[in-house]
Design a protein around this motif. Structure first.
Motif, PDB file in Angstrom:
ATOM      1  N   VAL B   4      48.712  39.334  37.078  1.00  0.00           N
ATOM      2  CA  VAL B   4      48.544  40.769  37.115  1.00  0.00           C
ATOM      3  C   VAL B   4      47.009  41.547  37.157  1.00  0.00           C
ATOM      4  O   VAL B   4      46.090  40.794  36.851  1.00  0.00           O
ATOM      5  CB  VAL B   4      49.758  41.979  36.214  1.00  0.00           C
ATOM      6  CG1 VAL B   4      50.573  41.656  36.442  1.00  0.00           C
ATOM      7  CG2 VAL B   4      49.181  41.427  34.759  1.00  0.00           C
ATOM      8  N   THR B   5      46.829  42.473  38.442  1.00  0.00           N
ATOM      9  CA  THR B   5      45.473  42.401  38.749  1.00  0.00           C
ATOM     10  C   THR B   5      45.427  44.562  38.417  1.00  0.00           C
ATOM     11  O   THR B   5      46.306  44.935  38.730  1.00  0.00           O
ATOM     12  CB  THR B   5      44.762  42.298  39.766  1.00  0.00           C
ATOM     13  OG1 THR B   5      45.277  41.013  39.970  1.00  0.00           O
ATOM     14  CG2 THR B   5      43.303  42.447  39.803  1.00  0.00           C
ATOM     15  N   GLN B   6      44.486  44.539  37.133  1.00  0.00           N
ATOM     16  CA  GLN B   6      44.265  46.513  37.399  1.00  0.00           C
ATOM     17  C   GLN B   6      43.456  46.488  37.622  1.00  0.00           C
ATOM     18  O   GLN B   6      42.099  45.655  36.818  1.00  0.00           O
ATOM     19  CB  GLN B   6      44.307  46.883  35.441  1.00  0.00           C
ATOM     20  CG  GLN B   6      45.948  46.246  35.261  1.00  0.00           C
ATOM     21  CD  GLN B   6      45.791  46.747  33.798  1.00  0.00           C
ATOM     22  OE1 GLN B   6      46.422  45.923  33.286  1.00  0.00           O
ATOM     23  NE2 GLN B   6      45.852  47.457  33.143  1.00  0.00           N
ATOM     24  N   LEU B   7      44.187  47.275  38.674  1.00  0.00           N
ATOM     25  CA  LEU B   7      42.405  47.571  39.774  1.00  0.00           C
ATOM     26  C   LEU B   7      41.508  48.486  39.550  1.00  0.00           C
ATOM     27  O   LEU B   7      39.911  48.431  40.004  1.00  0.00           O
ATOM     28  CB  LEU B   7      43.139  48.867  41.420  1.00  0.00           C
ATOM     29  CG  LEU B   7      43.854  47.029  41.697  1.00  0.00           C
ATOM     30  CD1 LEU B   7      44.839  47.897  42.857  1.00  0.00           C
ATOM     31  CD2 LEU B   7      43.375  45.691  42.124  1.00  0.00           C
ATOM     32  N   ASP B   8      41.438  49.423  38.309  1.00  0.00           N
ATOM     33  CA  ASP B   8      40.542  50.153  37.982  1.00  0.00           C
ATOM     34  C   ASP B   8      40.252  49.678  36.293  1.00  0.00           C
ATOM     35  O   ASP B   8      41.707  49.380  35.681  1.00  0.00           O
ATOM     36  CB  ASP B   8      40.408  51.394  38.027  1.00  0.00           C
ATOM     37  CG  ASP B   8      41.153  52.114  39.357  1.00  0.00           C
ATOM     38  OD1 ASP B   8      42.477  51.541  39.872  1.00  0.00           O
ATOM     39  OD2 ASP B   8      40.484  51.768  40.298  1.00  0.00           O
TER      40      ASP B   8
END
Lengths: 117, 115
Positions: B4-8
């Motif tokens: 998963v990539t948390q954008l902020d």
């Protein structure tokens, strides 16, 4: 119901020293997890126990880290000798351990913050 | 591999305004996705979970998230922020064939709420 208990909450040691952390899971939970959370990162699984057997320790640095769960209840995680990069929060979690989706949820303890100087 | 990539890394909002925390996932199968919250010096708490049922998932404390397969996203929202929402939020995916027991965490988004 009582949550997952961990001690100590904070520990400061010098590099090359040894340290141990203790975890008491929720009563009746068969599965116990140890996570390492380095500052600015998400928790990373170190080891997973099902009762007193190891299910997954693929990310445990076995040359310096060890863990045990005697009698399938409490668990200890040990680091010997510690390195600077071991500075992190060590989280313990537990779950019922059944394979059905109802029982998968992991409950986390407050963690032990380790600082290695 | 599942991730998963948390954008902020940080999101700042004023109390009473909407909250949006963004998460994109990568998975070679139909994933199960979660949001956890971590308040300072406290353990992680499950906010909500998606396990292939309804795509709009409601959680605790007024949070909800929508699973969008076409966008590979699972963003967390809340209509009106409270001061008590200030915390670290983690988007999480499970690995397959692990009975939902092996979690992979994102790097986290710190939510700051100002009066």
């Amino acid at each position: 119901e009582a949550g997952v208990a961990q001690s100590p909450r904070y520990k400061i040691i010098e590099k090359r020293q040894s340290v141990a952390f203790w975890c008491n899971p929720i009563s009746g939970h068969a599965t116990l997890y140890w996570y390492q959370q380095i500052l600015g990162q998400g928790p990373k699984l170190l080891i997973q126990f099902q009762n007193n057997g190891v299910v997954d320790d693929s990310q445990l640095p076995k040359d310096r880290f060890s863990a045990e769960r005697l009698k399938g209840v409490d668990s200890t995680l040990k680091i010997q000798p510690a390195k600077l990069e071991d500075s992190a929060v060590y989280l313990c979690a537990s779950s019922l351990g059944r394979q059905d989706r109802v029982a998968w949820e992991q409950y986390f303890g407050p963690g032990t913050r380790l600082t290695v100087t | 591999a599942q991730s998963v990539t948390q954008l902020d890394s940080h999101v700042s909002v004023s109390e009473g305004t909407p909250v949006l925390l963004r998460c994109n996932y990568s998975s070679s199968y139909s994933p199960s996705l979660f949001w956890y919250v971590q308040h300072p010096n406290k353990g992680l708490q499950l906010l909500l979970k998606y396990t292939s049922a309804a795509t709009l998932v409601k959680g605790i404390n007024g949070f909800e998230a929508e699973f969008k397969k076409s966008e590979t996203s699972f963003h967390l929202t809340k209509p009106s922020a409270h001061m008590s929402d200030a915390a670290e939020y983690f988007c999480v995916v499970t690995l397959p064939n692990t009975g939902f027991q092996k979690l992979v965490f994102g790097t986290g988004t710190r939510l700051l709420v100002s009066p």
